[in-house]
Write an enzyme that holds these catalytic residues in place. Structure first.
Site, PDB file in Angstrom:
ATOM      1  N   HIS A 178       0.830  -1.206   0.000  1.00 55.79           N
ATOM      2  CA  HIS A 178       0.000   0.000   0.000  1.00 55.79           C
ATOM      3  C   HIS A 178       0.867   1.261   0.000  1.00 55.79           C
ATOM      4  O   HIS A 178       0.561   2.230  -0.697  1.00 55.79           O
ATOM      5  CB  HIS A 178      -0.942   0.021   1.207  1.00 55.79           C
ATOM      6  CG  HIS A 178      -1.853  -1.167   1.279  1.00 55.79           C
ATOM      7  ND1 HIS A 178      -2.577  -1.497   2.407  1.00 55.79           N
ATOM      8  CD2 HIS A 178      -2.149  -2.121   0.356  1.00 55.79           C
ATOM      9  CE1 HIS A 178      -3.283  -2.590   2.168  1.00 55.79           C
ATOM     10  NE2 HIS A 178      -3.033  -2.990   0.939  1.00 55.79           N
TER      11      HIS A 178
ATOM     12  N   ASP B 168      -3.148  -2.776  -4.970  1.00 54.71           N
ATOM     13  CA  ASP B 168      -2.082  -3.730  -4.636  1.00 54.71           C
ATOM     14  C   ASP B 168      -1.149  -3.951  -5.825  1.00 54.71           C
ATOM     15  O   ASP B 168       0.078  -3.990  -5.675  1.00 54.71           O
ATOM     16  CB  ASP B 168      -2.678  -5.090  -4.236  1.00 54.71           C
ATOM     17  CG  ASP B 168      -3.143  -5.136  -2.791  1.00 54.71           C
ATOM     18  OD1 ASP B 168      -2.820  -4.218  -2.016  1.00 54.71           O
ATOM     19  OD2 ASP B 168      -3.831  -6.111  -2.438  1.00 54.71           O
TER      20      ASP B 168
ATOM     21  N   HIS C  38      -0.347 -11.002  -5.032  1.00 53.20           N
ATOM     22  CA  HIS C  38       1.048 -10.615  -4.810  1.00 53.20           C
ATOM     23  C   HIS C  38       2.033 -11.599  -5.440  1.00 53.20           C
ATOM     24  O   HIS C  38       3.040 -11.196  -6.025  1.00 53.20           O
ATOM     25  CB  HIS C  38       1.330 -10.493  -3.309  1.00 53.20           C
ATOM     26  CG  HIS C  38       0.405  -9.553  -2.612  1.00 53.20           C
ATOM     27  ND1 HIS C  38       0.289  -8.232  -2.958  1.00 53.20           N
ATOM     28  CD2 HIS C  38      -0.459  -9.732  -1.574  1.00 53.20           C
ATOM     29  CE1 HIS C  38      -0.603  -7.640  -2.179  1.00 53.20           C
ATOM     30  NE2 HIS C  38      -1.065  -8.533  -1.334  1.00 53.20           N
TER      31      HIS C  38
ATOM     32  N   HIS D  87      -9.172  -2.238  -4.971  1.00 56.39           N
ATOM     33  CA  HIS D  87      -8.090  -2.517  -4.030  1.00 56.39           C
ATOM     34  C   HIS D  87      -7.100  -3.502  -4.634  1.00 56.39           C
ATOM     35  O   HIS D  87      -5.885  -3.389  -4.404  1.00 56.39           O
ATOM     36  CB  HIS D  87      -8.590  -3.049  -2.685  1.00 56.39           C
ATOM     37  CG  HIS D  87      -7.446  -3.233  -1.728  1.00 56.39           C
ATOM     38  ND1 HIS D  87      -6.885  -2.173  -1.055  1.00 56.39           N
ATOM     39  CD2 HIS D  87      -6.704  -4.315  -1.404  1.00 56.39           C
ATOM     40  CE1 HIS D  87      -5.850  -2.605  -0.350  1.00 56.39           C
ATOM     41  NE2 HIS D  87      -5.733  -3.908  -0.540  1.00 56.39           N
TER      42      HIS D  87
END
Length: 304
Positions: free
Chosen positions: A79, A242, A265, A238
Site C-alpha cells: 500500500h 495492490d 502478490h 483494491h
C-alpha cells in the site's frame, strides 16, 4: 524540460499497527538522493539493515508483499509502494521499527496524505522508466497477469470470488493514468477479508491487527462494516491498488499496460521476475523533454 526524479521535501512520520503482527509500528519517510531508489530500513535491529527495492528481494507473498535481506524482513509494503508510485516518488528511505509497515486505514490514502504533507521535490537527475517492448505473461491455473507495450501506464483487473457480497460489486476495473487520477480513483480502496478465514489466518500468525478500522470485513453473505463500501468497485480497485504497489517493486515506473485476472502478490512478483529475466522485454528510457513523455507521467502532479 526533462522528466525529473522526485523525492520528499522533508521527513514524514506516522504511527500505526501492523495488519498481520498487530504490533505498534513507527514509520518515517525520508528524502533520498537521486538514483537511490526506495530503500526500506529496519531501525529496530542492533545494526540498521537496508533492504533495496527489487523483485528478487521479495521473500514472501502470502497475504502481503514482504521484502527481506538475510533474516531481516519488512512485510505489507504494497500500500505504501502504491502511494509512492501513484505520486511519482523515485527516491525515499522508509525507516520502520518493526517487521511490517503500518496498515493505517487499509488503503493507500493515509500514505498519500503523508507524502503530500511532506511535499514533493524534483531532483536534477532524469527519471528512468522501464518501457515494456514485448508482451510478458505469468499464469497460475486460471489466474494470470500480463504486461504489454503501451505508451503510458494503464491497468485492467478482473476478480472472481464467487461470494454474494463481492458478486454484488463491480468485477472489472480499468484505469489509464493519462486521464484518471490515482488519488481519486484508486488510493482510497481498502483491503478486505472474510470472517470465516480469520481463525485460520490468526493461527498462522496473520491478520492479528485486522479490524473494521482497517479492512472491509465480510461474512458469508454481506459486508459487515457499518459504513459499507466507499465505492461500488472498491474491492476490485483494491486489487488494482495492490498491483500498482507490487509493480513498483521493479524500482522504475513502468511504461506499459498491465492486464490481470485473479492475480495477487505472488503472480505480480513472478510477472516482474519474468520481465527482468528477459532483457529483450523492456528497456530503460528517459525523456529530455516532458512533452515527449507519456501523458500518464507528464500530468502526474496535476492529476494526482
Amino acid at each position: 524540460m526533462m522528466v525529473k526524479q522526485r523525492t520528499l521535501k522533508q521527513i514524514a512520520r506516522a504511527v500505526g499497527i501492523g495488519l498481520h503482527s498487530g504490533t505498534k509500528v513507527q514509520l518515517a519517510l525520508r528524502p533520498a538522493a537521486a538514483d537511490t531508489g526506495v530503500v526500506f530500513r529496519r531501525v529496530d535491529v542492533n545494526q540498521p539493515v537496508d533492504i533495496p527495492l527489487m523483485p528478487e528481494n521479495v521473500v514472501d507473498t502470502r497475504m502481503a508483499t514482504t521484502i527481506g535481506r538475510g533474516d531481516v524482513k519488512v512485510a505489507t509494503i504494497e500500500h505504501l509502494m502504491s502511494a509512492l508510485a501513484g505520486l511519482g516518488i523515485d527516491n525515499c528511505y522508509v525507516d520502520v521499527d518493526a517487521p511490517e509497515i503500518p496498515i493505517m486505514d487499509g488503503s493507500a490514502a493515509s500514505f498519500v496524505f503523508l507524502i503530500q504533507a511532506a511535499g514533493i521535490s524534483e531532483q536534477s537527475a532524469p527519471k528512468k522508466f522501464a518501457r515494456v517492448v514485448k508482451p510478458i505473461e505469468f499464469r497460475d491455473g486460471d489466474a494470470w497477469a500480463r504486461l504489454e507495450p503501451y505508451f503510458g501506464f494503464k491497468l485492467k483487473f478482473s476478480i472472481a470470488f464467487n461470494h454474494p457480497a463481492i458478486d454484488a460489486t463491480e468485477q472489472m476495473v480499468e484505469v489509464d493514468f493519462a486521464r484518471d487520477s490515482y488519488i481519486k480513483e484508486v488510493s482510497r480502496a481498502r483491503t478486505f477479508g472474510f470472517v470465516n478465514d480469520v481463525e485460520a489466518l490468526r493461527k498462522a500468525g496473520l491478520a492479528i491487527g485486522g479490524s473494521f478500522e482497517n479492512a472491509i470485513v465480510m461474512d458469508e453473505y454481506r459486508v459487515l462494516n457499518t459504513d459499507g463500501l466507499r465505492a461500488g468497485d472498491e474491492i476490485a480497485k483494491h486489487k488494482m491498488l495492490d498491483a500498482i504497489g507490487d509493480l513498483a517493486v521493479l524500482g522504475h515506473p513502468l511504461i506499459g499496460s498491465y492486464v490481470a485476472h485473479k492475480s495477487g502478490h505472488a503472480i505480480n512478483n513472478k510477472l516482474l521476475r519474468t520481465l527482468t529475466a528477459d532483457k529483450a522485454a523492456f528497456e530503460l528510457v528517459t525523456f529530455e523533454d516532458e512533452e515527449q513523455a507519456p501523458a500518464a507521467f507528464r500530468f502526474q502532479t496535476e492529476t494526482a
